[in-house]
Design a protein around this motif. Structure first.
Motif, PDB file in Angstrom:
ATOM      1  N   LEU A  88       0.840  -1.208   0.000  1.00 33.68           N
ATOM      2  CA  LEU A  88       0.000   0.000   0.000  1.00 33.68           C
ATOM      3  C   LEU A  88       0.877   1.261   0.000  1.00 33.68           C
ATOM      4  CD1 LEU A  88      -2.706  -1.155   2.591  1.00 33.68           C
ATOM      5  CD2 LEU A  88      -2.936  -1.037   0.096  1.00 33.68           C
ATOM      6  N   GLN A  89       1.971   1.206   0.770  1.00 29.84           N
ATOM      7  CA  GLN A  89       2.904   2.351   0.792  1.00 29.84           C
ATOM      8  C   GLN A  89       3.426   2.628  -0.613  1.00 29.84           C
ATOM      9  OE1 GLN A  89       6.017   2.301   3.751  1.00 29.84           O
ATOM     10  NE2 GLN A  89       4.826   1.052   5.151  1.00 29.84           N
ATOM     11  N   ASP A  90       3.784   1.549  -1.335  1.00 27.44           N
ATOM     12  CA  ASP A  90       4.320   1.720  -2.691  1.00 27.44           C
ATOM     13  C   ASP A  90       3.290   2.375  -3.602  1.00 27.44           C
ATOM     14  OD1 ASP A  90       6.618   0.573  -1.824  1.00 27.44           O
ATOM     15  OD2 ASP A  90       6.226  -1.413  -2.691  1.00 27.44           O
ATOM     16  N   ARG A  91       2.028   1.951  -3.455  1.00 27.51           N
ATOM     17  CA  ARG A  91       0.981   2.538  -4.310  1.00 27.51           C
ATOM     18  C   ARG A  91       0.762   4.013  -3.971  1.00 27.51           C
ATOM     19  NH1 ARG A  91      -3.438  -2.292  -4.004  1.00 27.51           N
ATOM     20  NH2 ARG A  91      -1.984  -3.893  -4.661  1.00 27.51           N
ATOM     21  N   VAL A  92       0.843   4.324  -2.672  1.00 22.74           N
ATOM     22  CA  VAL A  92       0.675   5.718  -2.240  1.00 22.74           C
ATOM     23  C   VAL A  92       1.788   6.583  -2.834  1.00 22.74           C
ATOM     24  CG1 VAL A  92       1.010   7.164  -0.179  1.00 22.74           C
ATOM     25  CG2 VAL A  92      -0.702   5.354  -0.159  1.00 22.74           C
ATOM     26  N   MET A  93       3.016   6.066  -2.758  1.00 22.38           N
ATOM     27  CA  MET A  93       4.183   6.822  -3.271  1.00 22.38           C
ATOM     28  C   MET A  93       4.061   7.076  -4.773  1.00 22.38           C
ATOM     29  SD  MET A  93       5.924   7.197  -0.582  1.00 22.38           S
ATOM     30  CE  MET A  93       6.194   6.465   1.010  1.00 22.38           C
ATOM     31  N   ALA A  94       3.405   6.165  -5.478  1.00 24.02           N
ATOM     32  CA  ALA A  94       3.321   6.278  -6.933  1.00 24.02           C
ATOM     33  C   ALA A  94       2.234   7.265  -7.393  1.00 24.02           C
ATOM     34  CB  ALA A  94       3.052   4.889  -7.528  1.00 24.02           C
ATOM     35  N   LYS A  95       1.438   7.756  -6.465  1.00 21.94           N
ATOM     36  CA  LYS A  95       0.330   8.665  -6.835  1.00 21.94           C
ATOM     37  C   LYS A  95       0.814  10.114  -6.889  1.00 21.94           C
ATOM     38  CE  LYS A  95      -3.539   6.356  -7.212  1.00 21.94           C
ATOM     39  NZ  LYS A  95      -4.511   6.567  -8.279  1.00 21.94           N
ATOM     40  N   ASP A  96       0.553  10.766  -8.022  1.00 22.54           N
ATOM     41  CA  ASP A  96       1.008  12.154  -8.185  1.00 22.54           C
ATOM     42  C   ASP A  96       0.302  13.125  -7.245  1.00 22.54           C
ATOM     43  OD1 ASP A  96       2.669  11.459 -10.166  1.00 22.54           O
ATOM     44  OD2 ASP A  96       1.247  11.887 -11.805  1.00 22.54           O
ATOM     45  N   ASN A  97      -0.971  12.845  -6.948  1.00 24.65           N
ATOM     46  CA  ASN A  97      -1.725  13.839  -6.164  1.00 24.65           C
ATOM     47  C   ASN A  97      -1.802  13.513  -4.670  1.00 24.65           C
ATOM     48  OD1 ASN A  97      -3.493  11.702  -6.465  1.00 24.65           O
ATOM     49  ND2 ASN A  97      -5.307  13.002  -6.714  1.00 24.65           N
ATOM     50  N   ILE A  98      -0.965  12.540  -4.196  1.00 26.92           N
ATOM     51  CA  ILE A  98      -0.896  12.306  -2.744  1.00 26.92           C
ATOM     52  C   ILE A  98       0.389  12.941  -2.213  1.00 26.92           C
ATOM     53  CG2 ILE A  98      -0.711  10.602  -0.893  1.00 26.92           C
ATOM     54  CD1 ILE A  98      -2.467   8.731  -2.401  1.00 26.92           C
ATOM     55  N   ARG A  99       0.236  13.795  -1.200  1.00 26.69           N
ATOM     56  CA  ARG A  99       1.408  14.434  -0.587  1.00 26.69           C
ATOM     57  C   ARG A  99       1.490  13.964   0.873  1.00 26.69           C
ATOM     58  NH1 ARG A  99       0.818  16.618  -4.913  1.00 26.69           N
ATOM     59  NH2 ARG A  99      -0.360  18.446  -5.541  1.00 26.69           N
ATOM     60  N   LEU A 100       2.726  13.779   1.340  1.00 30.17           N
ATOM     61  CA  LEU A 100       2.918  13.255   2.698  1.00 30.17           C
ATOM     62  C   LEU A 100       3.281  14.370   3.675  1.00 30.17           C
ATOM     63  CD1 LEU A 100       4.936   9.997   1.886  1.00 30.17           C
ATOM     64  CD2 LEU A 100       2.455  10.372   1.888  1.00 30.17           C
ATOM     65  N   GLN A 101       2.601  14.355   4.796  1.00 21.72           N
ATOM     66  CA  GLN A 101       2.906  15.298   5.884  1.00 21.72           C
ATOM     67  C   GLN A 101       3.311  14.409   7.058  1.00 21.72           C
ATOM     68  OE1 GLN A 101       2.715  18.501   5.289  1.00 21.72           O
ATOM     69  NE2 GLN A 101       1.462  18.551   3.431  1.00 21.72           N
ATOM     70  N   LEU A 102       4.580  14.011   7.087  1.00 23.45           N
ATOM     71  CA  LEU A 102       5.016  13.036   8.092  1.00 23.45           C
ATOM     72  C   LEU A 102       5.614  13.717   9.317  1.00 23.45           C
ATOM     73  CD1 LEU A 102       6.548  10.308   5.752  1.00 23.45           C
ATOM     74  CD2 LEU A 102       4.228  10.487   6.676  1.00 23.45           C
ATOM     75  N   GLY A 103       5.523  13.003  10.442  1.00 21.65           N
ATOM     76  CA  GLY A 103       6.062  13.545  11.687  1.00 21.65           C
ATOM     77  C   GLY A 103       5.253  14.736  12.186  1.00 21.65           C
ATOM     78  N   LYS A 104       3.968  14.783  11.796  1.00 24.53           N
ATOM     79  CA  LYS A 104       3.112  15.918  12.202  1.00 24.53           C
ATOM     80  C   LYS A 104       1.777  15.398  12.740  1.00 24.53           C
ATOM     81  CE  LYS A 104       5.044  18.500   8.385  1.00 24.53           C
ATOM     82  NZ  LYS A 104       4.820  19.113   7.084  1.00 24.53           N
ATOM     83  N   THR A 105       1.196  16.187  13.632  1.00 28.31           N
ATOM     84  CA  THR A 105      -0.146  15.849  14.123  1.00 28.31           C
ATOM     85  C   THR A 105      -1.094  17.006  13.807  1.00 28.31           C
ATOM     86  OG1 THR A 105       0.452  16.747  16.277  1.00 28.31           O
ATOM     87  CG2 THR A 105       0.647  14.355  16.016  1.00 28.31           C
ATOM     88  N   VAL A 106      -2.374  16.715  13.918  1.00 28.46           N
ATOM     89  CA  VAL A 106      -3.384  17.760  13.695  1.00 28.46           C
ATOM     90  C   VAL A 106      -3.681  18.424  15.035  1.00 28.46           C
ATOM     91  CG1 VAL A 106      -5.769  18.213  12.989  1.00 28.46           C
ATOM     92  CG2 VAL A 106      -4.395  16.519  11.745  1.00 28.46           C
ATOM     93  N   GLU A 107      -3.434  19.703  15.110  1.00 26.78           N
ATOM     94  CA  GLU A 107      -3.683  20.439  16.359  1.00 26.78           C
ATOM     95  C   GLU A 107      -5.109  20.974  16.419  1.00 26.78           C
ATOM     96  OE1 GLU A 107      -1.147  20.985  18.906  1.00 26.78           O
ATOM     97  OE2 GLU A 107      -0.572  19.244  17.692  1.00 26.78           O
ATOM     98  N   ARG A 108      -5.642  21.349  15.225  1.00 26.93           N
ATOM     99  CA  ARG A 108      -6.981  21.938  15.202  1.00 26.93           C
ATOM    100  C   ARG A 108      -7.569  21.799  13.800  1.00 26.93           C
ATOM    101  NH1 ARG A 108      -6.020  27.383  16.795  1.00 26.93           N
ATOM    102  NH2 ARG A 108      -6.235  28.050  14.645  1.00 26.93           N
ATOM    103  N   ILE A 109      -8.883  21.584  13.737  1.00 29.91           N
ATOM    104  CA  ILE A 109      -9.563  21.574  12.437  1.00 29.91           C
ATOM    105  C   ILE A 109     -10.372  22.869  12.370  1.00 29.91           C
ATOM    106  CG2 ILE A 109     -11.256  20.377  10.972  1.00 29.91           C
ATOM    107  CD1 ILE A 109     -10.372  17.759  12.449  1.00 29.91           C
ATOM    108  N   ASN A 110     -10.093  23.678  11.336  1.00 27.09           N
ATOM    109  CA  ASN A 110     -10.771  24.977  11.212  1.00 27.09           C
ATOM    110  C   ASN A 110     -11.889  24.889  10.181  1.00 27.09           C
ATOM    111  OD1 ASN A 110      -8.885  26.333  12.943  1.00 27.09           O
ATOM    112  ND2 ASN A 110      -7.417  26.246  11.247  1.00 27.09           N
TER     113      ASN A 110
END
Ligand code: NAP
Length: 298
Positions: free
Chosen positions: A182-204
């Protein structure tokens, strides 16, 4: 109502258990407060259930139920509210009728974990979702955030990438927990961007719904929807004080036996290292076999 085997929960584990017990000649009642299928109902596409090349979770759920009913299982939309054992019988109060049974197979599954950040509850149904197949089609051409790094987050990010203009996967660590394929398929997608090492602090958001998420590094990411897939919580509350639990999961051995003789646990609700449709179905078959042995020796 009286029966031989009461199955609590109609996901893959419960319906497999019910089918096996009914085929073994028992009078089986299977109950669920929601539609049969459990978490299958939230899965867009399944390609790793043996014998099924590719199917939707909903279609597979329907086949599980149809098969169980064909073996004589009675299915009721009742939620279990409490359980007791007296004189070798189980007494289960439900939102429908009270049930007395010789054995109980507990397969109540698990529910979505929430993030608990500001904005999550407020914008539920207005951009915050826990089900890609249910809500993804509302966000065609829109910017989508997916939170989590397990199989569900990756599978559903792939599904959502077919609908949204861009999909940001926000994960708290730098490595995914989900399967390599699944990771490989995610990496191959042009419109998926990774925000790693981050958490969501607030949803606006505003009166129309979600507008952005604030991340732990201070970035405000403009998005129209936030899909949260950060794991599951076992639906085991009614067993508290009745059977042994470990972090909420029902402790059961390889025979699906719990700490209470005659009570068996199967599927995502039990302590198990691998939670898949096929392992849940296997648990169900084993639980029915163990219930059969238990009833014969009563
Ligand atoms: P999971 O494997 O428990 O993954 C949960 C993810 O959410 C993890 O990456 C975890 O981060 C993250 N997380 C947990 N709490 C968080 C929090 N408070 N804030 C931010 N992130 C948080 O859950 P799942 O992906 O729903 O999968 C559940 C089970 O179903 C798994 O056994 C999975 O293999 C199975 N499943 C299988 C398939 C398939 O085979 N096709 C598809 C879907 C699900 P960490 O990694 O840092 O802990």
């Amino acid at each position: 109502m009286e029966c031989d085997v009461l199955v609590i929960g109609c996901g893959p584990a419960g319906l497999s258990a019910a089918s096996y017990a009914a085929r073994a000649g028992y009078d089986v009642l299977a109950i669920d407060s929601l539609a049969p299928g459990g978490q299958l109902l939230y899965i867009d596409e399944i390609e790793n259930y043996p014998g099924e090349e590719k199917t939707s979770g909903y279609a597979l759920a329907e086949r599980f139920e149809k098969q169980a009913v064909s073996f004589g299982v009675k299915v009721e939309f009742w939620g279990a509210e409490s359980i007791e054992k007296r004189d070798g019988r189980f007494f289960v109060k439900t939102t429908g009728e009270d049930v007395v049974s010789k054995a109980v197979i507990f397969a109540a599954g698990a529910r979505h974990r929430h993030l608990g950040c500001p904005g999550e509850e407020e914008f539920q149904g207005k951009g915050v979702s826990y089900c890609a197949t249910c809500d993804g089609p509302f966000f065609k051409g829109k910017r989508i955030a997916v939170v989590g790094g397990g199989d569900t987050a990756l599978t559903d990010a792939l599904y959502l990438s077919k609908l949204g203009s861009e999909v940001h996967i926000i994960h708290r660590r730098n490595e995914f927990r989900g399967q390599k394929v699944l990771q490989d398929r995610v990496m191959a997608k042009d419109n998926i961007r990774l925000q790693l090492g981050k958490t969501v602090e607030r949803i606006n958001g505003d009166s129309r719904g979600v507008t952005s998420v604030l991340l732990s590094d201070g970035t405000e990411l403009p998005v129209d929807a936030v899909f949260i897939f950060v794991g599951v919580i076992p639906n085991s509350e009614i067993l508290e004080g009745f059977a042994a639990l470990d972090k909420g999961f029902v402790v059961a051995d390889s025979h699906m036996m719990t700490s209470v003789p005659g009570l068996f646990a199967a599927g995502d609700v039990r302590t198990t290292p691998f939670r898949q449709v096929v392992t849940a179905a296997g648990d169900g078959a084993m639980a029915a076999h163990s219930a059969d042995e238990y009833i014969q020796n009563m």
